[in-house]
Design an enzyme around this catalytic site. Sequence first.
Site, PDB file in Angstrom:
ATOM      1  N   LYS A 114     -12.565  -4.614   4.617  1.00 23.28           N
ATOM      2  CA  LYS A 114     -12.859  -3.390   3.873  1.00 23.28           C
ATOM      3  C   LYS A 114     -14.193  -3.695   3.188  1.00 23.28           C
ATOM      4  O   LYS A 114     -14.239  -4.111   2.018  1.00 23.28           O
ATOM      5  CB  LYS A 114     -11.752  -3.116   2.849  1.00 23.28           C
ATOM      6  CG  LYS A 114     -12.077  -2.052   1.811  1.00 23.28           C
ATOM      7  CD  LYS A 114     -11.481  -0.723   2.120  1.00 23.28           C
ATOM      8  CE  LYS A 114     -11.866   0.310   1.066  1.00 23.28           C
ATOM      9  NZ  LYS A 114     -11.245   1.604   1.286  1.00 23.28           N
ATOM     10  N   GLU A 136       2.950   9.673   6.449  1.00 21.35           N
ATOM     11  CA  GLU A 136       3.732  10.650   5.680  1.00 21.35           C
ATOM     12  C   GLU A 136       3.371  10.623   4.189  1.00 21.35           C
ATOM     13  O   GLU A 136       3.422   9.569   3.547  1.00 21.35           O
ATOM     14  CB  GLU A 136       5.221  10.369   5.856  1.00 21.35           C
ATOM     15  CG  GLU A 136       6.104  11.387   5.162  1.00 21.35           C
ATOM     16  CD  GLU A 136       7.585  11.125   5.399  1.00 21.35           C
ATOM     17  OE1 GLU A 136       7.959  10.050   5.916  1.00 21.35           O
ATOM     18  OE2 GLU A 136       8.374  12.019   5.048  1.00 21.35           O
ATOM     19  N   GLU A 140     -11.952  -0.879   7.594  1.00 20.53           N
ATOM     20  CA  GLU A 140     -11.500   0.300   6.837  1.00 20.53           C
ATOM     21  C   GLU A 140     -12.695   0.925   6.124  1.00 20.53           C
ATOM     22  O   GLU A 140     -13.449   0.245   5.418  1.00 20.53           O
ATOM     23  CB  GLU A 140     -10.416  -0.047   5.809  1.00 20.53           C
ATOM     24  CG  GLU A 140      -9.901   1.237   5.134  1.00 20.53           C
ATOM     25  CD  GLU A 140      -8.971   1.024   3.947  1.00 20.53           C
ATOM     26  OE1 GLU A 140      -8.327  -0.033   3.845  1.00 20.53           O
ATOM     27  OE2 GLU A 140      -8.906   1.960   3.113  1.00 20.53           O
ATOM     28  N   GLY A 141     -12.844   2.241   6.284  1.00 25.62           N
ATOM     29  CA  GLY A 141     -13.895   2.970   5.587  1.00 25.62           C
ATOM     30  C   GLY A 141     -13.509   3.250   4.143  1.00 25.62           C
ATOM     31  O   GLY A 141     -12.597   2.611   3.586  1.00 25.62           O
ATOM     32  N   GLY A 177     -12.618   6.366   1.330  1.00 24.17           N
ATOM     33  CA  GLY A 177     -12.353   7.779   1.086  1.00 24.17           C
ATOM     34  C   GLY A 177     -12.200   8.564   2.377  1.00 24.17           C
ATOM     35  O   GLY A 177     -11.587   8.096   3.337  1.00 24.17           O
ATOM     36  N   GLY A 220      -3.455   6.872   3.092  1.00 20.17           N
ATOM     37  CA  GLY A 220      -2.770   5.898   3.944  1.00 20.17           C
ATOM     38  C   GLY A 220      -3.662   5.029   4.821  1.00 20.17           C
ATOM     39  O   GLY A 220      -3.142   4.278   5.650  1.00 20.17           O
ATOM     40  N   LYS A 221      -4.984   5.066   4.647  1.00 21.52           N
ATOM     41  CA  LYS A 221      -5.841   4.222   5.497  1.00 21.52           C
ATOM     42  C   LYS A 221      -5.463   2.740   5.375  1.00 21.52           C
ATOM     43  O   LYS A 221      -5.329   2.053   6.377  1.00 21.52           O
ATOM     44  CB  LYS A 221      -7.334   4.361   5.111  1.00 21.52           C
ATOM     45  CG  LYS A 221      -7.969   5.681   5.459  1.00 21.52           C
ATOM     46  CD  LYS A 221      -9.450   5.698   5.154  1.00 21.52           C
ATOM     47  CE  LYS A 221      -9.801   5.352   3.713  1.00 21.52           C
ATOM     48  NZ  LYS A 221      -9.272   6.306   2.715  1.00 21.52           N
ATOM     49  N   THR A 222      -5.328   2.271   4.141  1.00 26.71           N
ATOM     50  CA  THR A 222      -5.023   0.841   3.966  1.00 26.71           C
ATOM     51  C   THR A 222      -3.622   0.533   4.474  1.00 26.71           C
ATOM     52  O   THR A 222      -3.394  -0.499   5.122  1.00 26.71           O
ATOM     53  CB  THR A 222      -5.161   0.440   2.483  1.00 26.71           C
ATOM     54  OG1 THR A 222      -6.468   0.786   2.043  1.00 26.71           O
ATOM     55  CG2 THR A 222      -4.939  -1.041   2.282  1.00 26.71           C
ATOM     56  N   TYR A 223      -2.680   1.440   4.192  1.00 25.07           N
ATOM     57  CA  TYR A 223      -1.300   1.229   4.667  1.00 25.07           C
ATOM     58  C   TYR A 223      -1.293   1.092   6.185  1.00 25.07           C
ATOM     59  O   TYR A 223      -0.698   0.168   6.749  1.00 25.07           O
ATOM     60  CB  TYR A 223      -0.401   2.393   4.217  1.00 25.07           C
ATOM     61  CG  TYR A 223       1.045   2.165   4.558  1.00 25.07           C
ATOM     62  CD1 TYR A 223       1.892   1.519   3.662  1.00 25.07           C
ATOM     63  CD2 TYR A 223       1.552   2.557   5.790  1.00 25.07           C
ATOM     64  CE1 TYR A 223       3.218   1.267   3.996  1.00 25.07           C
ATOM     65  CE2 TYR A 223       2.868   2.308   6.136  1.00 25.07           C
ATOM     66  CZ  TYR A 223       3.696   1.679   5.228  1.00 25.07           C
ATOM     67  OH  TYR A 223       5.002   1.427   5.564  1.00 25.07           O
TER      68      TYR A 223
HETATM   69  N1  LIG Z   1       3.424   5.614   5.469  1.00 24.20           N
HETATM   70  C1  LIG Z   1       3.454   5.150   4.204  1.00 24.20           C
HETATM   71  N2  LIG Z   1       4.575   4.569   3.730  1.00 24.20           N
HETATM   72  C2  LIG Z   1       4.644   4.088   2.466  1.00 24.20           C
HETATM   73  N3  LIG Z   1       3.623   4.127   1.581  1.00 24.20           N
HETATM   74  C3  LIG Z   1       2.474   4.681   2.006  1.00 24.20           C
HETATM   75  C4  LIG Z   1       2.323   5.220   3.326  1.00 24.20           C
HETATM   76  N4  LIG Z   1       1.060   5.705   3.437  1.00 24.20           N
HETATM   77  C5  LIG Z   1       0.472   5.483   2.255  1.00 24.20           C
HETATM   78  N5  LIG Z   1       1.307   4.872   1.400  1.00 24.20           N
HETATM   79  C6  LIG Z   1       1.030   4.493  -0.004  1.00 24.20           C
HETATM   80  O1  LIG Z   1       0.246   5.527  -0.574  1.00 24.20           O
HETATM   81  C7  LIG Z   1      -0.764   4.993  -1.416  1.00 24.20           C
HETATM   82  C8  LIG Z   1      -2.135   5.404  -0.875  1.00 24.20           C
HETATM   83  O2  LIG Z   1      -2.271   4.853   0.418  1.00 24.20           O
HETATM   84  P1  LIG Z   1      -3.523   3.948   0.827  1.00 24.20           P
HETATM   85  O3  LIG Z   1      -3.895   3.028  -0.275  1.00 24.20           O
HETATM   86  O4  LIG Z   1      -3.214   3.348   2.141  1.00 24.20           O
HETATM   87  O5  LIG Z   1      -4.632   5.106   0.957  1.00 24.20           O
HETATM   88  P2  LIG Z   1      -6.149   4.992   1.413  1.00 24.20           P
HETATM   89  O6  LIG Z   1      -6.402   6.151   2.290  1.00 24.20           O
HETATM   90  O7  LIG Z   1      -6.392   3.649   1.957  1.00 24.20           O
HETATM   91  O8  LIG Z   1      -6.939   5.181   0.031  1.00 24.20           O
HETATM   92  P3  LIG Z   1      -8.477   4.829  -0.295  1.00 24.20           P
HETATM   93  O9  LIG Z   1      -9.230   6.061   0.012  1.00 24.20           O
HETATM   94  O10 LIG Z   1      -8.440   4.493  -1.751  1.00 24.20           O
HETATM   95  O11 LIG Z   1      -8.874   3.665   0.546  1.00 24.20           O
HETATM   96  C9  LIG Z   1      -0.562   3.475  -1.416  1.00 24.20           C
HETATM   97  O12 LIG Z   1       0.253   3.120  -2.508  1.00 24.20           O
HETATM   98  C10 LIG Z   1       0.183   3.231  -0.104  1.00 24.20           C
HETATM   99  O13 LIG Z   1       0.953   2.058  -0.097  1.00 24.20           O
HETATM  100  C1  LIG Z   2     -11.159   5.465  -5.637  1.00 24.30           C
HETATM  101  C2  LIG Z   2     -10.643   5.953  -4.307  1.00 24.30           C
HETATM  102  N1  LIG Z   2      -9.332   5.427  -4.086  1.00 24.30           N
HETATM  103  C3  LIG Z   2     -11.566   5.537  -3.168  1.00 24.30           C
HETATM  104  N2  LIG Z   2     -11.765   4.117  -3.219  1.00 24.30           N
HETATM  105  C4  LIG Z   2     -12.894   6.270  -3.215  1.00 24.30           C
HETATM  106  C5  LIG Z   2     -12.750   7.703  -2.819  1.00 24.30           C
HETATM  107  C6  LIG Z   2     -14.064   8.442  -2.820  1.00 24.30           C
HETATM  108  C7  LIG Z   2     -13.909   9.905  -2.481  1.00 24.30           C
HETATM  109  C8  LIG Z   2     -15.175  10.666  -2.675  1.00 24.30           C
HETATM  110  C9  LIG Z   2     -15.075  12.073  -2.162  1.00 24.30           C
HETATM  111  O1  LIG Z   2     -15.015  12.300  -0.957  1.00 24.30           O
HETATM  112  O2  LIG Z   2     -15.029  13.003  -3.001  1.00 24.30           O
HETATM  113 MG   LIG Z   3      -7.691   2.211   1.289  1.00 19.14          MG
END
Ligand SMILES: Nc1ncnc2c1ncn2[C@@H]1O[C@H](COP(=O)(O)OP(=O)(O)OP(=O)(O)O)[C@@H](O)[C@H]1O
Ligand SMILES: C[C@H](N)[C@H](N)CCCCCC(=O)O
Ligand SMILES: [Mg+2]
Length: 225
Positions: free
Chosen positions: A39, A183, A122-123, A125, A16-19
């Site tokens: 990002k 969530e 945004e970081g 992983g 959920g970081k990007t969300y």
């Molecule tokens: N609170 C939320 N409500 C609805 N969808 C969510 C929520 N949190 C996360 N998601 C969905 O879950 C999926 C993963 O979330 P997201 O892409 O934000 O993760 P991330 O931590 O940014 O991943 P990454 O490590 O790849 O950057 C996405 O499809 C996102 O839209």
């Molecule tokens: C592809 C993925 N959604 C992310 N962009 C990269 C996640 C790297 C996780 C590496 C790790 O901690 O094992």
């Molecule tokens: Mg992300």
Amino acid sequence: MPPRAVFVAGAGTEIGKTYVTAALTRRLRERGLPVETVKPLASGVPPLHDPGFAESDTARLLDAQDIALDAEAVETCSPWRFSAPLSPDQAAILEGRSLDLADLVEWCRARIAGTPGTLLIEGVGGLMSPVTATATGLDWLRALDIPALLVSGSYLGAISHALTACETLRRYSVPLRAVVVSESPGAPAPAGTVAASIARHAGAPVVCLRRGEACPGSLADLIVT
Ligand SMILES: Nc1ncnc2c1ncn2[C@@H]1O[C@H](COP(=O)(O)OP(=O)(O)OP(=O)(O)O)[C@@H](O)[C@H]1O
Ligand SMILES: C[C@H](N)[C@H](N)CCCCCC(=O)O
Ligand SMILES: [Mg+2]
């Protein structure tokens, strides 16, 4: 006084970081606050002409800023992009490329200096996922010397993952503005219950974001005040 920059770190990947970053960006913009969101390093990003690009972190963060998708905008948001959905160091090897932490840090510092308001970064992983062959996300965050916002899921196991990340940030004296519990789908316990458990030990404010929810004003307050 709002911070010059905040690093959005993860207790893990795809939680959920990007969300959360996109939701926070929208809320701050609604309030008329100057915010830019980037990002800088992204893996799992197809080329711009690929239909899958719209699902990338870069596309979502540009959308939250109402910035049209074009090559310049993509480069400005995410200068280091790799196709493979892997740890960035591994994805870079597959493309015969390499990445230096010093370059990443220099780019971020320049963006912070050139941003009139707050820069959200945004970081990649989890907090200690590798970002280069030798450095982790924690090394990147420490080099920037800016506060963190930690994003956690609510899946079974998320409490320990979140608290381990909090403890690691504390150990290295990284200021933690808040923990956001986003969530997770199919989680066995309500997100609010998970958030309450994390709050008992985190030593930082904890905010819960349910599926599909917009950024609560309380989270925006924690970030910019
Ligand atoms: N609170 C939320 N409500 C609805 N969808 C969510 C929520 N949190 C996360 N998601 C969905 O879950 C999926 C993963 O979330 P997201 O892409 O934000 O993760 P991330 O931590 O940014 O991943 P990454 O490590 O790849 O950057 C996405 O499809 C996102 O839209
Ligand atoms: C592809 C993925 N959604 C992310 N962009 C990269 C996640 C790297 C996780 C590496 C790790 O901690 O094992
Ligand atoms: Mg992300």
